[in-house]
Design a protein around this motif. Structure first.
Motif: not given
Lengths: 402, 242
Positions: B154-156, B171, B179, B223-224, B227-228, B230-231, B234
């Motif tokens: 994951p990036v975040i 996040p 990671r 992973k996605h 990310h969702k 985290a989004e 925000r």
């Protein structure tokens, strides 16, 4: 000054000519096609820095000293007919992955081939025992011999692993023929199916010399082909063990007549004289001779018949109650087995020699089996040599994940 | 390291040279699982190439460094770090994470069987494919492993932060090692929990690795999802103070 330079040039040329060996001149003198064939089949020492791993000679009868360390391929149809059973499971996986079956020509197999080519079929069958440590290639050497005999049109009686008959049997029946013994219908029927695939053409030629009554309604008359007995064994699984016994008896009787040559190949023959893990209903252990399959097989391995050869393998893998490090025939067969098999020719199968090791690595590189980047380097090869100690089985397992 | 727990000891009894003094911050804090080596201990140099360099070719700093190392105390090299050319730190870390109850033999054999399974599957695909496709099929199990885990990273990430009596999922950018750790953890968890009863670990792992290599499959989905989330959270980003 120009003559001085010319002389220096001449001397350099002359010295280079002397460095080449005369064999090279001969090769360069012949035609291009012969040169190519010679390059592929013989190993010319100065020709290429890498070992040659394949040979075009696919007939085991023509394999000789010059092919040691090289792989020859067996076609897929031959594989299906000659080896319906009997190849080690990892080799079968390798055949499936590479889409080709390649066996390496090695010294023990060549020695055995030489003996088999010079057998006198009037004399009693000679027993050969392949022995060696774990993973050295006994089973594959046996398969090489079987391929040779199949090509020479012998009748192959191949028991892929005698250890499977003395352990893990789900259904043991009391034998109909002899109350003291036990039947193993499943193992016997599987073996009969594979035997039929391997020796189709002989089954119709060989005629049974006795009348056999299976039950009130079925019987096989004297003079009917052996195929009927085999069919009966496959159809009626209850009579499969007896069918196996009949097949063995008939083959032994008729091999001396000279219609066909018989090869008896048993892998893991030390199972015949070891212990079993099978129990009766009252939980008492069964001795191997109380199993009908083992009893009949023991009669087959005795050298009181002519017209063929007996090639055996002793192995600790799969054996019961034998120490892991035992590999000599005396240790694995025990006193009884050794005395029964006594005059035999032992053939040691050892680890690869450096040339065979190079050939094996080369074969894997050609099939791009060694995918790790470091495996192509000298360092990687040295490490593989160290880790596997040139043991063929270990090397194969190492290269599988590299 | 099977080091016995050292209670907060006042005194020097039984302490060998170099073992870190039981300096302690809080009462009742035991020195378990921390390194027993003092700060003066240097890490061992395992690389063979370092030692193979001929002495004549060394620069001044390197000769100085070599002389210095002769005087320093060096930690013992762990049994798992070898100077083998085939060694891969990522594979070793993954094997350790798969290990249960210290059974490294089993974990390693599972890892090697997985790599073999990946290789065999790719070879099958290769032989079945046409000439143009053959160039695109990757058969090296190590590149597949590394690429698959890279695709799963994951990036975040989300971190629970306590504010006003409630925990909020905030996040947060993740460090590289976090990671990698998350990618490996998700992969192993996926293979352990969601596999059919009779399927063995190497088969399931090889399947998951191949799917992650092509960026599809449940681990990529997780992973996605991360990310969702985290989004979605925000707005809480300013709760982070680092």
């Amino acid at each position: 000054m120009s003559t001085g330079i010319m002389l220096k040039g001449m001397t350099r040329l002359v010295s280079r000519v002397h460095k080449l060996d005369p064999g090279r001149f001969l090769h360069s003198g012949t035609q291009a096609s012969q040169c190519l064939v010679a390059h592929l089949n013989n190993q010319v020492p100065n020709e290429s820095p890498r070992a040659i791993s394949r040979t075009l000679e696919n007939d085991p009868a023509k394999h000789g000293e010059q092919h040691v360390g090289q792989h020859y391929s067996i076609s897929v149809q031959e594989l299906k007919t000659v080896f319906p059973h009997g190849l080690p499971p990892r080799f079968v996986m390798q055949v499936k992955t590479f889409n080709e079956a390649c066996l390496m020509v090695r010294k023990p197999a060549l020695e055995l081939l030489h003996y088999l080519k010079n057998t006198n079929f009037a004399h009693p069958a000679v027993r050969y025992i392949l022995y060696g440590e774990k993973g050295t290639g006994k089973t594959l050497s046996l398969c090489h011999i079987i391929h040779f005999c199949a090509k020479q049109d012998w009748l192959i009686l191949h028991i892929p692993d005698a250890h499977l008959w003395v352990k893990n049997c789900r259904d043991l029946l009391q034998s109909t023929y002899n109350k003291q013994r036990f039947d193993q219908p499943l193992e016997a029927s599987i073996w009969l199916k594979n035997f039929k695939t391997a020796n189709e053409r002989f089954l119709s030629q060989i005629k049974v010399q006795d009348k056999y009554v299976w039950n009130k309604r079925e019987s096989t008359e004297k003079g009917s082909p052996l195929a009927e007995v085999v069919e009966q064994g496959i159809m009626r699984v209850r009579n499969a063990t007896d069918a196996v016994g009949i097949v063995l008896k008939e083959l032994k009787r008729q091999s001396s007549l000279g219609i066909f040559r018989l090869l008896v190949a048993v892998d893991g023959v030390n199972a015949l004289w070891g212990r079993t893990t099978l129990k009766r209903e009252d939980k008492s252990l069964i001795a191997p001779e109380e199993l009908a399959l083992i009893y009949n097989l023991r009669k087959m391995v005795k050298n009181d018949w002519q017209g063929g050869a007996i090639v055996l393998t002793v192995s600790q893998t799969g054996s019961l109650f034998k120490p892991r490090k035992a590999y000599l025939p005396q240790e694995l067969l025990g006193k009884e087995g050794f005395d029964t098999l006594d005059p035999f020719i032992p053939i040691l199968v050892s680890n690869y020699n450096p040339k065979e090791f190079e050939g094996c690595i080369q074969y894997y590189l050609e099939n791009s089996w060694l995918q790790h980047e470091k495996a192509h380097t000298e360092e990687g090869k040295k490490e593989l040599l160290f880790l596997s100690n040139r043991n063929p089985g270990l090397l194969e397992r190492l290269c599988a994940y590299l | 390291m099977a080091a016995p727990t050292v209670k907060v000891a006042r005194g020097w009894w039984g302490l060998a040279f170099g073992v870190r003094r039981a300096v302690l911050r809080l009462p009742g804090l035991t020195l378990v699982r921390w390194s027993r080596y003092g700060p003066e201990y240097q890490d061992p140099q395992i690389d063979k190439e370092y030692y193979r360099k001929p002495l004549a070719q060394l620069t001044e700093e390197e000769t100085y460094e070599r002389e210095l190392r002769k005087t320093q105390v060096i930690k013992a090299a762990p049994a798992t770090k070898t100077s083998s050319v085939f060694e891969d730190p990522m594979i070793s870390k993954f094997t350790n994470m798969m290990m249960k109850g210290g059974n490294k033999v089993l974990a390693r054999s599972l890892m090697t069987q997985t790599l073999e399974a990946v290789k065999r599957k790719q070879f099958e695909k290769y032989h079945a494919a046409s000439a143009e496709e053959q160039a695109t099929i990757e058969r090296n199990p190590y590149t597949i492993f590394h690429q698959a885990l890279k695709n799963c990273e994951p990036v975040i990430g989300l971190v629970p932060i306590l504010k006003g009596g409630h925990f909020y999922q905030v996040p947060v950018p993740l460090a590289d090692r976090r990671r990698r750790f998350l990618a490996m953890k998700w992969m192993i968890a996926e293979c352990r929990e969601k596999k059919p009863r009779r399927m063995l670990m190497p088969e399931k792992l090889s399947q998951e690795l191949l799917e992650a290599f092509y960026s599809r499959g449940p681990v990529i989905k997780r992973k996605h999802d991360m990310h969702k989330m985290a989004e979605a959270n925000r707005a809480l980003a300013h709760y982070r103070w680092w």
